[in-house]
Scaffold this motif. Structure first.
Motif, mmCIF file in Angstrom:
data_model
loop_
_atom_site.group_PDB
_atom_site.id
_atom_site.type_symbol
_atom_site.label_atom_id
_atom_site.label_comp_id
_atom_site.label_asym_id
_atom_site.label_seq_id
_atom_site.Cartn_x
_atom_site.Cartn_y
_atom_site.Cartn_z
ATOM 1 N N MET A 44 14.107 -3.119 9.045
ATOM 2 C CA MET A 44 12.955 -3.587 9.810
ATOM 3 C C MET A 44 11.656 -3.308 9.050
ATOM 4 S SD MET A 44 11.802 -2.703 13.696
ATOM 5 C CE MET A 44 11.482 -0.993 13.333
ATOM 6 N N VAL A 45 11.560 -2.153 8.432
ATOM 7 C CA VAL A 45 10.365 -1.817 7.658
ATOM 8 C C VAL A 45 10.227 -2.758 6.465
ATOM 9 C CG1 VAL A 45 9.307 -0.051 6.196
ATOM 10 C CG2 VAL A 45 10.293 0.578 8.399
ATOM 11 N N GLU A 46 11.322 -3.044 5.789
ATOM 12 C CA GLU A 46 11.291 -3.946 4.642
ATOM 13 C C GLU A 46 10.848 -5.345 5.066
ATOM 14 O OE1 GLU A 46 15.208 -3.699 3.097
ATOM 15 O OE2 GLU A 46 14.910 -1.715 2.216
ATOM 16 N N TYR A 47 11.385 -5.847 6.165
ATOM 17 C CA TYR A 47 10.984 -7.161 6.647
ATOM 18 C C TYR A 47 9.529 -7.164 7.098
ATOM 19 C CZ TYR A 47 15.737 -8.976 6.405
ATOM 20 O OH TYR A 47 16.943 -9.407 5.965
ATOM 21 N N SER A 48 9.074 -6.090 7.679
ATOM 22 C CA SER A 48 7.673 -6.004 8.095
ATOM 23 C C SER A 48 6.742 -6.049 6.891
ATOM 24 C CB SER A 48 7.425 -4.725 8.881
ATOM 25 O OG SER A 48 8.204 -4.710 10.048
ATOM 26 N N ILE A 49 7.088 -5.352 5.851
ATOM 27 C CA ILE A 49 6.284 -5.379 4.626
ATOM 28 C C ILE A 49 6.281 -6.772 4.025
ATOM 29 C CG2 ILE A 49 6.158 -4.530 2.245
ATOM 30 C CD1 ILE A 49 7.172 -1.823 3.333
ATOM 31 N N LEU A 50 7.441 -7.412 4.001
ATOM 32 C CA LEU A 50 7.544 -8.762 3.459
ATOM 33 C C LEU A 50 6.700 -9.749 4.263
ATOM 34 C CD1 LEU A 50 8.936 -10.530 1.337
ATOM 35 C CD2 LEU A 50 10.787 -10.872 2.970
ATOM 36 N N ILE A 51 6.740 -9.643 5.580
ATOM 37 C CA ILE A 51 5.935 -10.517 6.432
ATOM 38 C C ILE A 51 4.447 -10.261 6.200
ATOM 39 C CG2 ILE A 51 5.280 -10.948 8.840
ATOM 40 C CD1 ILE A 51 8.271 -10.618 9.523
ATOM 41 N N GLY A 52 4.074 -9.008 6.015
ATOM 42 C CA GLY A 52 2.676 -8.681 5.725
ATOM 43 C C GLY A 52 2.200 -9.288 4.421
#
Length: 71
Positions: A20-28
């Motif tokens: 979830m953290v990785e996807y959040s960073i990618l979306i950012g």
């Protein structure tokens, strides 16, 4: 004590939070790149319209009629 150890093992094996953290960073990153692109394209389009307006004003655009003759 065994219950605490079992909970600790489950927490260690669970990778959902990391994903979830990785996807959040990618979306950012994607959102920031999109905002920068929109701002850059907006500036370019604005300068194109300003240049067009300046060229039309120097060509002697008529102020009679429906328009005001200014940009």
């Amino acid at each position: 004590m065994k219950r605490f150890i079992n909970i600790a093992r489950q927490f260690q094996d669970d990778e959902n939070g990391a994903a979830m953290v990785e996807y959040s960073i990618l979306i950012g990153i994607i959102a920031a790149a999109s905002i920068v692109a929109v701002i850059a394209i907006g500036g370019w389009v604005g300068s194109q319209f300003t240049g067009l307006c300046a060229k039309l004003n120097t060509k002697g655009v008529s102020t009679t009629g429906a328009g005001t003759g200014t940009c």
